[in-house]
Write an enzyme that holds these catalytic residues in place. Structure first.
Site, short mmCIF file in Angstrom:
data_model
loop_
_atom_site.label_atom_id
_atom_site.label_comp_id
_atom_site.label_asym_id
_atom_site.label_seq_id
_atom_site.Cartn_x
_atom_site.Cartn_y
_atom_site.Cartn_z
N GLY A 1 49.48 45.17 11.75
CA GLY A 1 50.93 45.28 11.67
C GLY A 1 51.37 46.70 11.44
O GLY A 1 50.61 47.65 11.64
N LYS B 1 48.12 62.43 18.69
CA LYS B 1 48.69 61.47 17.74
C LYS B 1 48.44 60.03 18.21
O LYS B 1 48.03 59.16 17.44
CB LYS B 1 50.19 61.73 17.60
CG LYS B 1 50.97 60.64 16.94
CD LYS B 1 50.68 60.56 15.47
CE LYS B 1 51.07 59.22 14.92
NZ LYS B 1 51.04 59.17 13.47
N CYS C 1 53.15 51.58 13.53
CA CYS C 1 52.40 52.67 14.17
C CYS C 1 51.27 52.14 15.02
O CYS C 1 51.28 52.22 16.24
CB CYS C 1 51.84 53.60 13.10
SG CYS C 1 53.10 54.15 11.97
N VAL D 1 50.64 60.69 8.35
CA VAL D 1 50.46 60.25 6.97
C VAL D 1 50.38 58.73 6.84
O VAL D 1 51.01 57.99 7.59
CB VAL D 1 51.59 60.79 6.07
CG1 VAL D 1 51.45 62.28 5.91
CG2 VAL D 1 52.95 60.45 6.64
N ARG E 1 25.73 56.86 11.97
CA ARG E 1 26.72 57.10 13.03
C ARG E 1 27.53 55.85 13.36
O ARG E 1 28.10 55.74 14.43
CB ARG E 1 26.01 57.64 14.29
CG ARG E 1 25.63 59.11 14.15
CD ARG E 1 24.83 59.62 15.32
NE ARG E 1 23.54 58.96 15.44
CZ ARG E 1 22.47 59.25 14.69
NH1 ARG E 1 22.55 60.18 13.75
NH2 ARG E 1 21.34 58.60 14.84
N1 SAJ Z 1 43.89 46.93 9.28
C1 SAJ Z 1 42.86 46.03 9.51
N2 SAJ Z 1 41.58 46.43 9.30
C2 SAJ Z 1 41.29 47.69 8.86
C3 SAJ Z 1 42.32 48.61 8.63
C4 SAJ Z 1 43.61 48.20 8.86
O1 SAJ Z 1 43.09 44.89 9.91
O2 SAJ Z 1 40.10 47.97 8.66
C5 SAJ Z 1 45.27 46.55 9.53
C6 SAJ Z 1 46.15 46.68 8.28
O3 SAJ Z 1 46.09 45.53 7.49
C7 SAJ Z 1 47.52 46.90 8.89
C8 SAJ Z 1 47.22 47.67 10.17
O4 SAJ Z 1 45.85 47.47 10.44
O5 SAJ Z 1 48.12 45.67 9.24
C9 SAJ Z 1 47.50 49.16 10.11
O6 SAJ Z 1 47.19 49.68 8.83
P1 SAJ Z 1 46.50 51.10 8.63
O7 SAJ Z 1 46.31 51.31 7.18
O8 SAJ Z 1 45.29 51.19 9.48
O9 SAJ Z 1 47.51 52.14 9.25
P2 SAJ Z 1 49.09 52.46 9.10
O10 SAJ Z 1 49.79 51.82 10.28
O11 SAJ Z 1 49.60 52.13 7.76
O12 SAJ Z 1 49.07 54.06 9.28
C10 SAJ Z 1 48.53 54.61 10.46
C11 SAJ Z 1 47.56 55.75 10.07
N3 SAJ Z 1 46.78 56.16 11.24
C12 SAJ Z 1 45.44 56.33 11.17
O13 SAJ Z 1 44.81 56.12 10.18
C13 SAJ Z 1 44.76 56.82 12.41
C14 SAJ Z 1 48.37 56.94 9.55
O14 SAJ Z 1 47.53 58.05 9.31
C15 SAJ Z 1 49.47 57.32 10.57
O15 SAJ Z 1 50.22 58.43 10.14
C16 SAJ Z 1 50.37 56.11 10.72
O16 SAJ Z 1 49.59 55.06 11.28
C17 SAJ Z 1 51.52 56.51 11.64
O17 SAJ Z 1 52.64 56.72 11.14
O18 SAJ Z 1 51.30 56.69 12.84
#
Ligand code: SAJ
Length: 415
Positions: A255, A204, A258, A153, A244
């Site tokens: 950050g 995961k 996860c 999530v 694609r």
């Molecule tokens: N970020 C970017 N560019 C992007 C997307 C995100 O720089 O295009 C950065 C965000 O600012 C943030 C970090 O990446 O610092 C992570 O943010 P996120 O929204 O990508 O993910 P999390 O860590 O909040 O949640 C993720 C999710 N995983 C995936 O989408 C594959 C969530 O579904 C997982 O359940 C969660 O990790 C987890 O608990 O593992």
């Protein structure tokens, strides 16, 4: 009616416990933090997450959810404790080990143990399973059931996604996976797929690693585009029109607890070197340093420069600062003698210098937009402009409209 104990009442354990309680199970939520238990017992939450209060109060009202420091005998045990990264980029499994030991003291024949915490492949079988067998003599498959059911999530949408996302359940055998499915299907509207333990653990990690690598690619493109004087956002927007191609957004670093961590877990037991996964991690880790350097170049020409960081959490619309690259930027700027103030209405209870909007921008030379909270859309930029000493804005998320800001009188910078 089955009794389920959930060990760990954080961002995953608490909403899961509430969902289960609201689906008719008798649920005991267990946490080692007395303050958390006291708060929950006085009907207050220790974490912020949309919709969580509603399902929590509902579970209490139905008298299906109890919380305690002590574990009790149960039919099902769900482990949802943190699995942080240690200083050697390895999983710190101490919380999982401690939870498994507690379960070993209560488990009886026929019970089911489920690990939800993200872990390196092999953890459910070799850590949780072995601890239980060693201390009780009970064997997984023969005497009790053992499964891995990772949470997937998104912070900020946890309650919605708990209900609606598909789940992957790995069992030590078919029966373990099936009875785990029977429990989750009471509240999960998505599909539930059954597989073996190690595959589900790996899935995961693969999901979060895929995202990390994709973001690293976007970040690398942003640096290369700088060399060419091309706008990376425009490149990605057009490239993503291809059916694609789906490139994520460049930004000031990755950050949270996860995506910045899980890629290391994939590598943990392999000894592989020179991987794409590690390189991507390093690219993403370098971003806050690169941003800091660019900001320092802009403000260094001023006497006693001041920088204001808008948004300190690891991403937009959450108050969570764990592993937030904004912390690195804050420290890098301070190291260079720059005064830093932070405006983030979502971040509470922190040692960092968080101020109200007007104080934070007063006399500032540059606003660094780190996390693009929706609330920032309401900011009165004319007032901000008025209070600033120099009118620079560095927008790491492409949050503001460049033309609008330039018309107002800002010098607009981005990655
Ligand atoms: N970020 C970017 N560019 C992007 C997307 C995100 O720089 O295009 C950065 C965000 O600012 C943030 C970090 O990446 O610092 C992570 O943010 P996120 O929204 O990508 O993910 P999390 O860590 O909040 O949640 C993720 C999710 N995983 C995936 O989408 C594959 C969530 O579904 C997982 O359940 C969660 O990790 C987890 O608990 O593992």
């Amino acid at each position: 009616m089955k009794k389920i104990s959930v060990l760990g009442l954080g961002y995953i354990g608490l909403p899961t416990a509430c969902m289960l309680a609201n689906s008719g199970f008798e649920v005991l939520g267990v946490d080692i933090d007395e303050e958390v238990i006291n708060k929950l017992n006085s009907e207050r939450l220790h974490i912020e997450e949309p919709e969580l209060e509603r399902i929590f109060l509902n579970a209490l009202k139905n008298k299906r959810l109890k919380v305690s420091l002590e574990l009790e005998k149960s039919d099902v045990f769900i482990i949802a404790v943190p699995t942080p990264l240690n200083h050697h980029n390895k999983a710190d499994l101490n919380y999982v080990i401690s939870a498994a030991n507690k379960i070993a003291n209560k488990i009886e024949k026929g019970n089911l143990v489920i690990l939800e915490s993200t872990s390196p492949p092999g953890t459910t079988r070799n850590i949780v399973g072995n601890i239980i067998t060693k201390s009780t003599g009970l064997l997984a498959k023969k005497d009790y059931y053992l499964a891995f059911c990772p949470e997937r999530v998104l912070p900020g949408k946890i309650v919605y996604e708990l209900e609606n996302n598909d789940r992957i359940v790995g069992g030590i055998d078919k029966k373990s996976a099936e009875i785990t499915e029977d429990i989750y299907k009471k509240f999960v509207k998505g599909k539930i797929f059954l597989t073996d333990l190690e595959t589900s653990e790996f899935v995961k990690l693969a999901e979060n690693t895929y995202r990390d690598i994709n973001i690293a690619f976007a970040n690398e493109l942003s640096l290369i585009c700088r060399d060419y004087g091309i706008d990376v956002r425009e490149v990605i927007r057009y490239a993503n029109m291809h059916p694609r191609v789906n490139i994520l957004n460049p930004g000031p670093g990755v950050g949270g607890h996860c995506i910045a961590i899980d890629p290391w877990f994939i590598l943990e037991n392999t000894g592989r070197k020179d991987t794409l996964i590690e390189k991507s991690r390093n690219i993403n880790n370098s971003m806050p340093y690169i941003i800091s350097k660019l900001v320092i170049e802009i403000v260094n020409k001023y006497n006693k420069p001041k920088v204001t960081i808008f948004g300190f959490s690891y991403k937009e619309n959450v108050g969570d600062i764990r592993e937030s690259p904004a912390i690195i930027i804050n420290n890098e700027l301070i190291k260079k003698g720059i005064k830093v103030s932070i405006y983030d209405p979502l971040v509470i209870n922190t040692k960092y210098n968080i101020s109200e909007l007007e104080d934070s921008v007063n006399g500032s030379d540059l606003i660094l937009l780190f996390s693009g909270h929706n609330a920032f859309k309401e900011i009165d930029l004319i007032l901000v402009l008025d209070l600033m000493r120099n009118k620079n804005i560095f927008d790491t998320r492409n949050f503001f409209n460049k033309t609008t800001l330039e018309k107002l009188g800002f010098n607009y910078y981005n990655i």
